[in-house]
Design a protein around this motif. Structure first.
Motif, PDB file in Angstrom:
ATOM      1  N   ARG A  49      36.220  83.277  31.705  1.00  0.00           N
ATOM      2  CA  ARG A  49      35.738  81.885  31.660  1.00  0.00           C
ATOM      3  C   ARG A  49      36.274  81.110  32.857  1.00  0.00           C
ATOM      4  NH1 ARG A  49      39.393  78.132  29.384  1.00  0.00           N
ATOM      5  NH2 ARG A  49      41.275  79.138  28.688  1.00  0.00           N
ATOM      6  N   THR A  50      35.517  80.121  33.266  1.00  0.00           N
ATOM      7  CA  THR A  50      35.908  79.289  34.403  1.00  0.00           C
ATOM      8  C   THR A  50      37.022  78.348  33.969  1.00  0.00           C
ATOM      9  OG1 THR A  50      33.689  79.416  35.313  1.00  0.00           O
ATOM     10  CG2 THR A  50      35.081  77.639  36.113  1.00  0.00           C
ATOM     11  N   VAL A  51      38.130  78.364  34.720  1.00  0.00           N
ATOM     12  CA  VAL A  51      39.278  77.533  34.360  1.00  0.00           C
ATOM     13  C   VAL A  51      39.582  76.452  35.387  1.00  0.00           C
ATOM     14  CG1 VAL A  51      40.374  79.294  32.920  1.00  0.00           C
ATOM     15  CG2 VAL A  51      40.892  79.192  35.363  1.00  0.00           C
ATOM     16  N   GLY A  52      38.858  76.436  36.494  1.00  0.00           N
ATOM     17  CA  GLY A  52      39.097  75.414  37.503  1.00  0.00           C
ATOM     18  C   GLY A  52      38.533  75.830  38.844  1.00  0.00           C
ATOM     19  N   SER A  53      38.963  75.114  39.857  1.00  0.00           N
ATOM     20  CA  SER A  53      38.542  75.377  41.228  1.00  0.00           C
ATOM     21  C   SER A  53      39.787  75.567  42.093  1.00  0.00           C
ATOM     22  CB  SER A  53      37.725  74.200  41.769  1.00  0.00           C
ATOM     23  OG  SER A  53      37.521  74.336  43.153  1.00  0.00           O
ATOM     24  N   GLU A  54      39.658  76.407  43.108  1.00  0.00           N
ATOM     25  CA  GLU A  54      40.758  76.623  44.043  1.00  0.00           C
ATOM     26  C   GLU A  54      41.138  75.341  44.770  1.00  0.00           C
ATOM     27  OE1 GLU A  54      39.703  79.625  46.897  1.00  0.00           O
ATOM     28  OE2 GLU A  54      38.880  80.913  45.348  1.00  0.00           O
ATOM     29  N   TRP A  55      40.231  74.398  44.858  1.00  0.00           N
ATOM     30  CA  TRP A  55      40.415  73.229  45.720  1.00  0.00           C
ATOM     31  C   TRP A  55      40.642  71.928  44.970  1.00  0.00           C
ATOM     32  CZ3 TRP A  55      41.775  74.895  50.087  1.00  0.00           C
ATOM     33  CH2 TRP A  55      41.293  76.110  50.550  1.00  0.00           C
ATOM     34  N   ILE A  56      40.784  71.997  43.640  1.00  0.00           N
ATOM     35  CA  ILE A  56      41.012  70.776  42.866  1.00  0.00           C
ATOM     36  C   ILE A  56      42.218  70.977  41.968  1.00  0.00           C
ATOM     37  CG2 ILE A  56      40.066  69.195  41.145  1.00  0.00           C
ATOM     38  CD1 ILE A  56      37.297  69.823  42.235  1.00  0.00           C
ATOM     39  N   SER A  57      43.148  70.050  42.034  1.00  0.00           N
ATOM     40  CA  SER A  57      44.382  70.119  41.259  1.00  0.00           C
ATOM     41  C   SER A  57      44.100  70.102  39.760  1.00  0.00           C
ATOM     42  CB  SER A  57      45.264  68.929  41.625  1.00  0.00           C
ATOM     43  OG  SER A  57      46.426  68.912  40.830  1.00  0.00           O
ATOM     44  N   GLN A  58      44.951  70.785  39.036  1.00  0.00           N
ATOM     45  CA  GLN A  58      44.899  70.781  37.578  1.00  0.00           C
ATOM     46  C   GLN A  58      46.268  70.330  37.075  1.00  0.00           C
ATOM     47  OE1 GLN A  58      42.661  73.097  35.457  1.00  0.00           O
ATOM     48  NE2 GLN A  58      41.219  73.382  37.100  1.00  0.00           N
ATOM     49  N   GLU A  59      46.268  69.679  35.948  1.00  0.00           N
ATOM     50  CA  GLU A  59      47.536  69.215  35.396  1.00  0.00           C
ATOM     51  C   GLU A  59      48.174  70.318  34.545  1.00  0.00           C
ATOM     52  OE1 GLU A  59      49.417  65.227  33.507  1.00  0.00           O
ATOM     53  OE2 GLU A  59      47.338  65.651  33.056  1.00  0.00           O
ATOM     54  N   PHE A  60      49.409  70.637  34.864  1.00  0.00           N
ATOM     55  CA  PHE A  60      50.220  71.573  34.085  1.00  0.00           C
ATOM     56  C   PHE A  60      51.503  70.825  33.752  1.00  0.00           C
ATOM     57  CE2 PHE A  60      47.584  74.444  36.550  1.00  0.00           C
ATOM     58  CZ  PHE A  60      47.238  75.425  35.633  1.00  0.00           C
ATOM     59  N   THR A  61      51.881  70.788  32.482  1.00  0.00           N
ATOM     60  CA  THR A  61      53.049  70.009  32.104  1.00  0.00           C
ATOM     61  C   THR A  61      54.147  70.814  31.424  1.00  0.00           C
ATOM     62  OG1 THR A  61      51.962  69.397  30.035  1.00  0.00           O
ATOM     63  CG2 THR A  61      51.762  67.853  31.884  1.00  0.00           C
ATOM     64  N   GLY A  62      53.835  71.957  30.879  1.00  0.00           N
ATOM     65  CA  GLY A  62      54.834  72.748  30.163  1.00  0.00           C
ATOM     66  C   GLY A  62      55.891  73.312  31.089  1.00  0.00           C
ATOM     67  N   PRO A  63      57.088  73.572  30.559  1.00  0.00           N
ATOM     68  CA  PRO A  63      58.164  74.102  31.400  1.00  0.00           C
ATOM     69  C   PRO A  63      57.870  75.505  31.917  1.00  0.00           C
ATOM     70  CG  PRO A  63      58.820  74.110  29.104  1.00  0.00           C
ATOM     71  CD  PRO A  63      57.508  73.386  29.180  1.00  0.00           C
ATOM     72  N   GLU A  64      56.940  76.221  31.278  1.00  0.00           N
ATOM     73  CA  GLU A  64      56.610  77.587  31.686  1.00  0.00           C
ATOM     74  C   GLU A  64      55.610  77.636  32.845  1.00  0.00           C
ATOM     75  OE1 GLU A  64      53.615  76.535  28.482  1.00  0.00           O
ATOM     76  OE2 GLU A  64      55.688  76.074  28.928  1.00  0.00           O
ATOM     77  N   TYR A  65      55.190  76.467  33.312  1.00  0.00           N
ATOM     78  CA  TYR A  65      54.225  76.393  34.415  1.00  0.00           C
ATOM     79  C   TYR A  65      54.796  75.629  35.603  1.00  0.00           C
ATOM     80  CZ  TYR A  65      50.546  78.025  31.305  1.00  0.00           C
ATOM     81  OH  TYR A  65      49.788  78.783  30.461  1.00  0.00           O
ATOM     82  N   PHE A  66      54.314  76.006  36.788  1.00  0.00           N
ATOM     83  CA  PHE A  66      54.600  75.216  37.977  1.00  0.00           C
ATOM     84  C   PHE A  66      53.777  73.945  37.873  1.00  0.00           C
ATOM     85  CE2 PHE A  66      56.032  79.314  39.309  1.00  0.00           C
ATOM     86  CZ  PHE A  66      57.103  79.040  40.131  1.00  0.00           C
ATOM     87  N   HIS A  67      54.373  72.850  38.274  1.00  0.00           N
ATOM     88  CA  HIS A  67      53.691  71.561  38.178  1.00  0.00           C
ATOM     89  C   HIS A  67      53.118  71.174  39.539  1.00  0.00           C
ATOM     90  CE1 HIS A  67      56.402  70.413  34.528  1.00  0.00           C
ATOM     91  NE2 HIS A  67      55.679  71.500  34.315  1.00  0.00           N
ATOM     92  N   PRO A  68      51.932  70.573  39.549  1.00  0.00           N
ATOM     93  CA  PRO A  68      51.323  70.145  40.812  1.00  0.00           C
ATOM     94  C   PRO A  68      51.938  68.838  41.300  1.00  0.00           C
ATOM     95  CG  PRO A  68      49.934  69.479  38.993  1.00  0.00           C
ATOM     96  CD  PRO A  68      51.096  70.258  38.397  1.00  0.00           C
TER      97      PRO A  68
END
Length: 189
Positions: A49-68
């Motif tokens: 499934r499509t989860v985003g684009s290489e060129w548009i930021s996505q919000e990640f907030t959990g400690p297990e993810y890198f944050h933008p």
């Protein structure tokens, strides 16, 4: 007078056809033929499934993810723009100070530790998908702990997802946050 009016309308019609129709169609056709992935939005798929684009930021907030980078538009791809606050604006200075403190706390840094500028300031569009390599490295220990991964493995993933300077001299190396986080999701624990 009538001759000038006809000439003006003729030029407007020709310019509209050439610049408003022919040129965009030609550029679109060339882009579709030469770079179809980019021309169609550079979409990223994960588990079919499509989860985003290489060129548009996505919000990640959990400690297990890198944050933008922070975003003045809330990482909404339908909305693009900065805060339009000048470098000496008290509101911007307060916002950056609060973000700096929060970044240090979240990543377990010393109170006087240096923080990369991209970790506490929004990009002009508010949708920049990349963070600096330094920003990613400062987040690596937190992500490794939260995922139960070896820190060296997380550092290796950062290296694998670091983009180089354009043409070897333009810009700075960066890390695409979406691609790095998807790689982490695929990494065995």
């Amino acid at each position: 007078m009538l001759r000038q009016l006809i000439a003006g309308f003729t030029m407007m019609a020709v310019a509209t056809i050439v610049l408003g129709l022919a040129y965009p169609l030609a550029v679109t056709g060339i882009a579709q033929a030469a770079f179809p992935h980019r021309a169609n939005g550079s979409f990223v798929e994960h588990d079919g499934r499509t989860v985003g684009s290489e060129w548009i930021s996505q919000e990640f907030t959990g400690p297990e993810y890198f944050h933008p980078r922070p975003s003045a538009v809330g990482h909404d791809p339908r909305d693009s723009g900065g805060a339009n606050l000048g470098p000496t604006d008290a509101g911007l200075l307060d916002e950056v100070a609060a973000r700096t403190e929060a970044y240090r706390d979240l990543n377990g840094l010393e109170p006087d530790a240096g923080v990369p500028v991209d970790a506490v300031t929004a990009s002009a569009s508010g949708l920049d998908p990349h963070i600096s390599v330094e920003n990613a490295r400062l987040q690596a220990d937190r992500v490794a702990r939260a995922r139960g991964l070896d820190a060296a493995r997380v550092e290796a993933l950062i290296g694998e997802h670091t983009t180089r300077r354009t043409l070897g001299v333009l810009g700075e190396p960066g890390v695409n946050v979406l691609e790095l986080n998807l790689a982490l999701d695929r990494a065995p624990a």
